[in-house]
Design a protein around this motif. Sequence first.
Motif, PDB file in Angstrom:
ATOM      1  N   SER A  46      97.516  30.374  63.234  1.00 48.29           N
ATOM      2  CA  SER A  46      97.146  29.563  62.003  1.00 48.29           C
ATOM      3  C   SER A  46      97.807  29.917  61.373  1.00 48.29           C
ATOM      4  N   PRO A  47      99.054  28.322  60.460  1.00 50.35           N
ATOM      5  CA  PRO A  47      99.156  28.577  58.801  1.00 50.35           C
ATOM      6  C   PRO A  47      97.603  28.711  58.347  1.00 50.35           C
ATOM      7  N   ALA A  48      98.680  28.846  56.879  1.00 48.81           N
ATOM      8  CA  ALA A  48      98.046  29.668  55.343  1.00 48.81           C
ATOM      9  C   ALA A  48      97.825  27.591  55.098  1.00 48.81           C
ATOM     10  N   GLU A  66      99.931  36.584  56.549  1.00 45.67           N
ATOM     11  CA  GLU A  66      99.921  38.315  57.500  1.00 45.67           C
ATOM     12  C   GLU A  66     101.269  39.361  56.779  1.00 45.67           C
ATOM     13  N   ALA A  67     101.800  39.176  55.457  1.00 44.68           N
ATOM     14  CA  ALA A  67     102.308  39.746  53.977  1.00 44.68           C
ATOM     15  C   ALA A  67     101.779  40.660  53.243  1.00 44.68           C
ATOM     16  N   GLY A  91      95.328  38.296  46.213  1.00 49.34           N
ATOM     17  CA  GLY A  91      95.177  37.674  47.754  1.00 49.34           C
ATOM     18  C   GLY A  91      94.516  38.645  48.761  1.00 49.34           C
ATOM     19  N   ALA A  92      93.181  39.333  47.400  1.00 47.76           N
ATOM     20  CA  ALA A  92      92.185  40.282  47.854  1.00 47.76           C
ATOM     21  C   ALA A  92      90.864  39.372  48.344  1.00 47.76           C
ATOM     22  N   GLU A 118     108.182  37.423  49.157  1.00 42.06           N
ATOM     23  CA  GLU A 118     107.054  35.938  50.264  1.00 42.06           C
ATOM     24  C   GLU A 118     106.165  36.128  50.606  1.00 42.06           C
ATOM     25  N   LYS A 119     105.191  34.953  50.603  1.00 41.65           N
ATOM     26  CA  LYS A 119     104.673  34.977  51.661  1.00 41.65           C
ATOM     27  C   LYS A 119     104.853  34.292  52.775  1.00 41.65           C
TER      28      LYS A 119
END
Length: 409
Positions: free
Chosen positions: A406-408, A377-378, A365-366, A159-160
Amino acid sequence: MLRLAFLFSLQLMLCFSLLPGLALAQEAEVGATVDRSATGGAQTLDDILARQQQQKLDERFRQDNTGNPDAAAGMSEQLGTLGGVSDPELWRQLRYDTAQVTVSSGGDVGKVLVQDGGMRWLKFRAGPLRHYGSWLLLGTIGALVVFFVLRGRIKIDGEKTGRTVTRFKRVERFGHWLLAGSFIILGITGILSLFGRLVIAPYLGKVPNAVLLDLSKWLHNVVAWGFIVGLVMIFVMWAVHNIPNRTDLTWLRQFGGIIGSAHPPAKKFNAGQKLIFWSVVVFGTSISLSGVSLLFPYELPLFAKTFGFLNATGLSELLGLGQLPVALAPQEEMQLAQAWHAILAFVLMAIIIAHIYIGSVGMEGAYDAMGSGEVDEAWAKQHHSIWLEEMQGQQAQSGKDKGTVSPAE
């Protein structure tokens, strides 16, 4: 940097002399000695048949047969005004650039009245360049489709985290998109210029094709400067991060996790990204140099000086090319520059197509790295673990806690 770019172009231009379909030298290979006494030194039937079969001939028997002024008849004798040169011999002088031509304007360009190298360039452009260039692009796209079907999208393991880290700053993203956007426009307009008459004109008509190509030419010439600026920006910002190191060997041995399930460690740029970066820098620099030469015709010749450098250093002999020609007509310089420009553009387009694939549908995510500049971060731990540790270490030293990232969104 300009000196480095020029050296890169020297190395790359050497490869061009190996390409089939476009001869760099005017001199043909020396064949067996032919007895031409029966024709008084002129070409024989065997010469004509060999030329029709596209065999290489030793043309020096014609090139050197351009008349003898010392054998001219006196002015009072018959044919005295023609001197020792007949009309065929005069045309040979013009063809082989040995005639004493004077012009009132145009300089060296205007002195070239006959230059048959244009036919070699035209055949190369209409034949091998279109054929192999189109297959290279279509083959790259086809290979990526097959790879996607077999491999699927590279997803983030688990998970992210919901926490993001800044991957690229705004100025870095601006340089990237300036380079990428301009290159896409240059690629499309270049393809239209090469294939327009073959693909567009038969279906839309010659007039729409002419209007489209005229617009393409204008866009190509204007947007080229944006490409050069973007190229300089990414080199200045990222060159230091793309120096090869030992971690790249581990990444290459494990195929970067693209094949298989391993996730080798990497710094800010992994080995695959470094290969793309230096390909863009080297090929992009050479494309830019040849492009500027084409934008200012006959003002910035590259090939004669390049061949002279290779001959002087012995590199041409070392590679088995012999002595490369240095006496190039101005038109030949432009023909070689255009062909070289197009060849490298096709190669770089194939590389960028693969880069676009992995940065969009190929990897989860790229795109965020160049979209918003923030990555989870994952994702960073999976693909750039060493870089993530360095970033977290810098945050710790500056008194920031990892939990304050900072949160996504």
